[in-house]
Design a protein around this motif. Sequence first.
Motif, short mmCIF file in Angstrom:
data_model
loop_
_atom_site.label_atom_id
_atom_site.label_comp_id
_atom_site.label_asym_id
_atom_site.label_seq_id
_atom_site.Cartn_x
_atom_site.Cartn_y
_atom_site.Cartn_z
N ALA A 206 -7.12 -2.94 4.57
CA ALA A 206 -7.42 -4.34 4.84
C ALA A 206 -9.27 -4.13 4.98
N ALA A 207 -9.22 -3.25 5.97
CA ALA A 207 -11.01 -2.91 5.40
C ALA A 207 -11.69 -2.91 4.26
N VAL B 101 -10.28 -5.12 2.25
CA VAL B 101 -10.31 -6.50 1.13
C VAL B 101 -11.30 -7.79 2.54
N ARG B 102 -11.76 -7.48 3.26
CA ARG B 102 -12.61 -8.00 4.82
C ARG B 102 -13.66 -7.61 4.03
N PRO C 270 3.48 -4.38 7.76
CA PRO C 270 1.47 -4.48 7.69
C PRO C 270 1.20 -3.93 6.92
N ASP C 271 1.60 -3.20 5.92
CA ASP C 271 1.64 -2.76 4.57
C ASP C 271 1.45 -3.48 3.30
N THR D 26 0.96 -1.18 0.04
CA THR D 26 0.13 -0.44 -0.02
C THR D 26 0.55 0.91 -0.37
N ALA E 179 -2.28 1.46 4.66
CA ALA E 179 -2.38 -0.12 5.02
C ALA E 179 -4.19 -0.24 5.53
N ASP E 180 -4.54 0.30 6.36
CA ASP E 180 -5.93 0.00 7.39
C ASP E 180 -6.95 0.32 6.11
N HIS F 160 -3.80 -12.03 3.03
CA HIS F 160 -3.16 -12.34 4.19
C HIS F 160 -2.65 -11.00 4.23
N ARG F 161 -2.38 -10.55 5.65
CA ARG F 161 -1.57 -9.75 5.69
C ARG F 161 -0.08 -9.53 6.14
N PHE G 173 0.41 -7.26 1.18
CA PHE G 173 -0.63 -7.89 2.30
C PHE G 173 -0.78 -9.28 0.09
#
Length: 107
Positions: free
Chosen positions: A28-29, A31-32, A56-57, A19, A24-25, A50-51, A59
């Motif tokens: 993540a939201a 892709v959830r 954490p940036d 990202t 990143a967050d 997967h992250r 995937f």
Amino acid sequence: MVDLHSLKDGLIVTAFWETKPGEADAVAAIVREYLPQAQREPWVHAFQIHRSIAEPDKFFFYEVFHDEAGFASHQETPHFKALIVGQALPKLAKRERTQHRFILSGD
């Protein structure tokens, strides 16, 4: 459940995303929300996102489709176009995808 290794024409797609800073967050939201929709597609046999723990940036996507036509159909779904193309991709600094086939015994 299908034995994935029996899919003679199965297509495996892997993707690595990185990202942009600060996104990143949000990714993540996205892709959830996207993941359960992709997993329900009739041509999908496995679909996981997967992250990275250490970074954490980053995937990693692991996707198994019935065949190449299934992968093409996947990319035409409304949730792929809206969530991935419309929302997630603009938040990425890097995206790599590769396609693979299973090595089957007797091949």
